[in-house]
Design an enzyme around this catalytic site. Structure first.
Site, short mmCIF file in Angstrom:
data_model
loop_
_atom_site.label_atom_id
_atom_site.label_comp_id
_atom_site.label_asym_id
_atom_site.label_seq_id
_atom_site.Cartn_x
_atom_site.Cartn_y
_atom_site.Cartn_z
CD GLU A 1 0.92 -6.80 9.88
OE1 GLU A 1 0.74 -7.71 10.27
OE2 GLU A 1 0.62 -6.23 9.39
CG ASN B 1 -5.74 -8.73 9.59
OD1 ASN B 1 -6.97 -8.75 10.07
ND2 ASN B 1 -5.43 -7.95 8.60
CG HIS C 1 -2.04 -3.39 7.98
ND1 HIS C 1 -1.80 -5.22 9.54
CD2 HIS C 1 -3.33 -3.66 7.81
CE1 HIS C 1 -3.32 -4.42 8.67
NE2 HIS C 1 -4.53 -3.12 8.74
CB SER D 1 -6.04 -5.64 6.41
OG SER D 1 -7.10 -5.55 6.16
#
Length: 342
Positions: free
Chosen positions: A156, A194, A144, A123
């Protein structure tokens, strides 16, 4: 390069919440999936958990029993990396530790065929750094998923410096065929989500540490005033504080200790205490059967404001004015230093 054919075998390493969820997604899409974990019996247990979760959906009329049975028939626990030799794609979903991920992919490179694509579900760690020790780093990319993987649509697709763009397109098309909504991104700290999400958590954590309000109140503000499905404390309890805190530390370090991304001492205390959220039964909230969720602190009802005075440019808060006007509030504009008076 198009999506992987449904005859392609998918390997998933790591049978925790993310690995099991990814395995379920691939199996439901029609692939044979091999699930590996270094903990004895963990892969089989994860498949049993998937069985129970799908069973509940069948009972609720949300899933056909035939689909549940077919999905489970495609999930296979395995005990060694050698069992993944014939896989077309291997997705890693182990702990967020750079050296552990590097060592795993080096091992896989000696086991899998040259055509096998490697993907990391990291992540926040650098895909470029994970791929660096490989003889063929171009075959490794980031893939991800978000928790829970069977429910969350976004994925992702992350390219490192050496990643093959054609393989990125292949993974994009593959997860799209699995019913997901993929996005391409580069291997920058935190990727897209993130990186953007850090302030969402950080501001609530800072307010908590400063004693501005308690967790239920701050969560209610984000839900009711911000339009979010969950507040920061509810969401980090769901994600797991070990995972969320590790990502924050990774992004903080990657941005050379930029104070905007500074980890929270309040969250570190939970990690140190083993209060990891829902999965441990205690985080910011208690999840025991007897626990009663505390409510937010609220002010007494008061008449809604009829007018407000705006002095100067409100900067980032300027879009609030249209929302106020849309709710019947008269906005009076004056020169000034950027204040909103109600």
């Amino acid at each position: 390069m198009s999506a992987l054919n449904l005859t392609a075998r998918i390997g998933v390493i790591g049978a925790g919440a993310m690995g099991a969820g990814i395995a379920q997604v691939a199996a439901q899409a029609g692939h044979q999936v091999l699930l590996l974990d270094n903990r004895a019996g963990a892969a089989a247990q994860a498949i049993d958990n998937i069985d129970r979760q799908l069973g509940k959906r069948v009972e609720n009329g949300k899933l056909a029993a035939e689909v549940r049975d077919a999905t489970l028939a495609r999930l296979h626990p395995v005990e060694s990396a050698q069992a993944l030799a014939d896989c077309a794609l291997v997705i890693e979903a182990i702990a967020e530790n750079l050296e552990a991920k590097r060592a795993l992919f080096v091992q896989l490179e000696s086991v899998c065929s040259a055509q096998c694509v490697f993907a990391s579900n990291t992540s926040s760690l650098s895909i470029t750094a994970i791929a660096a020790p490989l003889k063929h780093p171009q075959r490794l990319l980031g893939l991800h998923f978000f928790n829970p993987a069977p429910v969350m649509p976004l994925v992702e697709v992350v390219c490192g410096v050496a990643s093959d763009p054609a393989l990125a397109d292949c993974l994009y098309d593959t997860v799209k065929a699995w019913g997901k909504k993929p996005v391409h991104t580069r291997s920058t700290p935190g990727f897209i989500v993130n990186r953007v999400a850090r302030p969402f958590y950080a501001e609530s954590l800072r307010l908590l540490q400063e004693g501005a309000a308690d967790c239920p109140t701050l969560d209610a503000l984000l839900r009711e005033a911000g339009g979010f499905a969950m507040g920061a404390f509810e969401l980090t309890d769901l994600i797991g504080h070990d995972v969320n805190y590790a990502v924050t530390c990774s992004v903080f370090d990657a941005y050379y200790c930029d104070p905007r991304f500074q980890p929270s001492l309040a969250q570190k205390a939970l990690v140190d205490a083993g209060r990891l959220g829902r999965k441990s039964g205690q985080g910011f909230y208690c999840y025991s059967e007897q626990a009663k969720r505390p409510g937010p602190s609220t002010l007494p009802d008061a008449p809604a404001a009829q007018t407000c005075v705006v002095e100067g440019d409100l900067g980032a808060a300027q879009p609030l004015l249209s929302r106020l006007q849309g709710n019947g509030v008269k906005v009076i504009s004056r020169d000034g230093g950027g204040l909103l008076r109600v």
